[in-house]
Enzyme design. Structure first.
Site, PDB file in Angstrom:
ATOM      1  N   LYS A   7      -3.767  69.641   2.403  1.00  0.00           N
ATOM      2  CA  LYS A   7      -4.153  68.319   2.914  1.00  0.00           C
ATOM      3  C   LYS A   7      -3.001  67.354   2.842  1.00  0.00           C
ATOM      4  CE  LYS A   7      -4.292  66.136  -1.308  1.00  0.00           C
ATOM      5  NZ  LYS A   7      -3.278  65.151  -1.720  1.00  0.00           N
ATOM      6  N   ASP A  36      -9.847  66.535  -5.848  1.00  0.00           N
ATOM      7  CA  ASP A  36      -9.491  66.919  -4.473  1.00  0.00           C
ATOM      8  C   ASP A  36     -10.172  68.213  -4.022  1.00  0.00           C
ATOM      9  OD1 ASP A  36      -7.775  64.765  -4.370  1.00  0.00           O
ATOM     10  OD2 ASP A  36      -5.938  65.950  -4.543  1.00  0.00           O
TER      11      ASP A  36
HETATM   12  O1  C5P Z   1      -9.233  65.347 -10.740  1.00  0.00           O
HETATM   13  P1  C5P Z   1      -7.919  65.963 -11.024  1.00  0.00           P
HETATM   14  O2  C5P Z   1      -7.982  66.960 -12.154  1.00  0.00           O
HETATM   15  O3  C5P Z   1      -7.229  66.508  -9.838  1.00  0.00           O
HETATM   16  O4  C5P Z   1      -7.001  64.785 -11.557  1.00  0.00           O
HETATM   17  C1  C5P Z   1      -5.746  65.032 -12.147  1.00  0.00           C
HETATM   18  C2  C5P Z   1      -5.267  63.759 -12.805  1.00  0.00           C
HETATM   19  O5  C5P Z   1      -4.929  62.780 -11.809  1.00  0.00           O
HETATM   20  C3  C5P Z   1      -6.277  63.054 -13.679  1.00  0.00           C
HETATM   21  O6  C5P Z   1      -6.245  63.559 -14.990  1.00  0.00           O
HETATM   22  C4  C5P Z   1      -5.816  61.608 -13.629  1.00  0.00           C
HETATM   23  O7  C5P Z   1      -4.723  61.403 -14.484  1.00  0.00           O
HETATM   24  C5  C5P Z   1      -5.313  61.479 -12.214  1.00  0.00           C
HETATM   25  N1  C5P Z   1      -6.331  60.954 -11.274  1.00  0.00           N
HETATM   26  C6  C5P Z   1      -6.698  59.622 -11.369  1.00  0.00           C
HETATM   27  N2  C5P Z   1      -7.633  59.137 -10.486  1.00  0.00           N
HETATM   28  C7  C5P Z   1      -8.159  59.919  -9.527  1.00  0.00           C
HETATM   29  C8  C5P Z   1      -7.783  61.267  -9.412  1.00  0.00           C
HETATM   30  C9  C5P Z   1      -6.853  61.766 -10.306  1.00  0.00           C
HETATM   31  O8  C5P Z   1      -6.222  58.892 -12.233  1.00  0.00           O
HETATM   32  N3  C5P Z   1      -9.040  59.397  -8.685  1.00  0.00           N
END
Ligand code: C5P
Length: 297
Positions: A12, A139
């Site tokens: 993406k 994501d």
């Molecule tokens: O959800 P995911 O594991 O992909 O997120 C990885 C990191 O990215 C989270 O631990 C956070 O630090 C950051 N993040 C965030 N806000 C979001 C998505 C991700 O702060 N909406």
């Protein structure tokens, strides 16, 4: 013995990534406009004695093969819900840049989930699959759905968006990755009083119309200053793409891949060649959008 199941999952690009202030749980509320592009990973699930991950591709050495891999976690979450053992060999044919801001890890999570559901005959509904995806990462639901969608909340709550035509892209792959939490941390350090994130009407109109020039004018990524702060050399890549005739360039998600929107396939080839020759990136890849979500092949 069941026959192996292969699922193809797209990368993406975020055509808009509006980031609000940090929430009490550490995540950020987003208005995240995802567009799936035609770079794919393939995940193949085969019955095995125990859970095992293997990976092939130019960046395979950077992919974790333990249970931190989202593909392994997807198999474990689905198996736990059915009270079965996650005994499966998951092989990832990796073409999406690793730690590049193109949701390659999320793609493998969504792909493994769909592959295991088919291999085990667990019959999960679309809703349950999306639930498990949201548990895996912000994501991951989009990797399952593909096309184009607005993600709200931490990006996991999706509204599908209409797209009126094909868009052409060039992706400049950087040396090494960037950590998503580190980029959000840098965003917090650089940003005082981030406003509530809102999707841009002009951008949604441009997508609906399939109008590349209008989309180029509306591309926006609130994480870009943070990614540039951590990786200043990305400014040179962005300048090289602009100089080569791209309509617009932007950091893809949390980076360090940079994405260039171009007029057509011919322009994509020319911009990719110029980016490669510029020496400001490790590789340049061309792709089109929208692309379908996770699909059994
Ligand atoms: O959800 P995911 O594991 O992909 O997120 C990885 C990191 O990215 C989270 O631990 C956070 O630090 C950051 N993040 C965030 N806000 C979001 C998505 C991700 O702060 N909406």
């Amino acid at each position: 013995m069941s026959t192996p199941v292969t699922v193809r999952v797209p990368a993406k690009v975020n055509v808009q990534l509006a980031v609000g202030p940090a929430r009490p749980d550490g995540f950020h509320d987003l208005a995240n406009v995802f567009l799936a592009v035609s770079l794919y990973d393939e995940v193949t699930a085969t019955p095995a004695e125990s859970l095992r991950i293997t990976c092939e591709g130019p960046d395979a050495g950077q992919v974790p093969l333990d249970r931190t891999n989202l593909a392994a976690r997807a198999a474990e979450l689905l198996a736990a819900r059915r009270g079965i053992a996650p005994d499966v060999h998951l092989h990832i044919a990796k073409d999406i840049p690793v730690a590049g801001g193109m949701a390659g890890g999320s793609a493998d999570g969504a792909g493994a989930l769909l592959a295991c559901d088919a291999l085990w005959g667990t019959g999960a509904s679309r809703e349950e699959l999306l639930d498990i995806c949201a548990e895996l990462g912000s994501d991951v639901p989009f990797s399952l759905v593909g096309g184009a969608a607005l993600g709200t909340g931490r990006g996991e709550r999706l509204t599908e968006l209409p797209v009126g035509g094909a868009f052409h892209w060039v992706f400049a792959v950087a040396d090494g990755g960037l950590s998503t939490p580190a980029v959000y941390g840098e965003f917090d350090r650089l940003t005082a009083d981030a406003p509530e994130p809102v999707a841009s009407a002009a951008l949604l109109d441009a997508l609906r119309a399939g109008d590349a020039a209008a989309l180029a004018g509306a591309l926006a990524n609130d994480l870009q200053p943070a990614a540039l702060s951590l990786r200043p050399s990305l400014a040179e890549t962005l300048a090289a793409g602009a100089g080569a005739g791209a309509l617009a360039g932007i950091v893809s998600g949390s980076g360090p891949t940079t994405a260039f929107l171009v007029k057509d396939a011919e322009s994509a080839a020319a911009v990719a060649a110029a980016l490669t020759a510029s020496g400001t990136c490790r590789a340049a890849r061309t792709a089109t959008s929208p692309a379908a979500g996770a699909t059994l092949v």
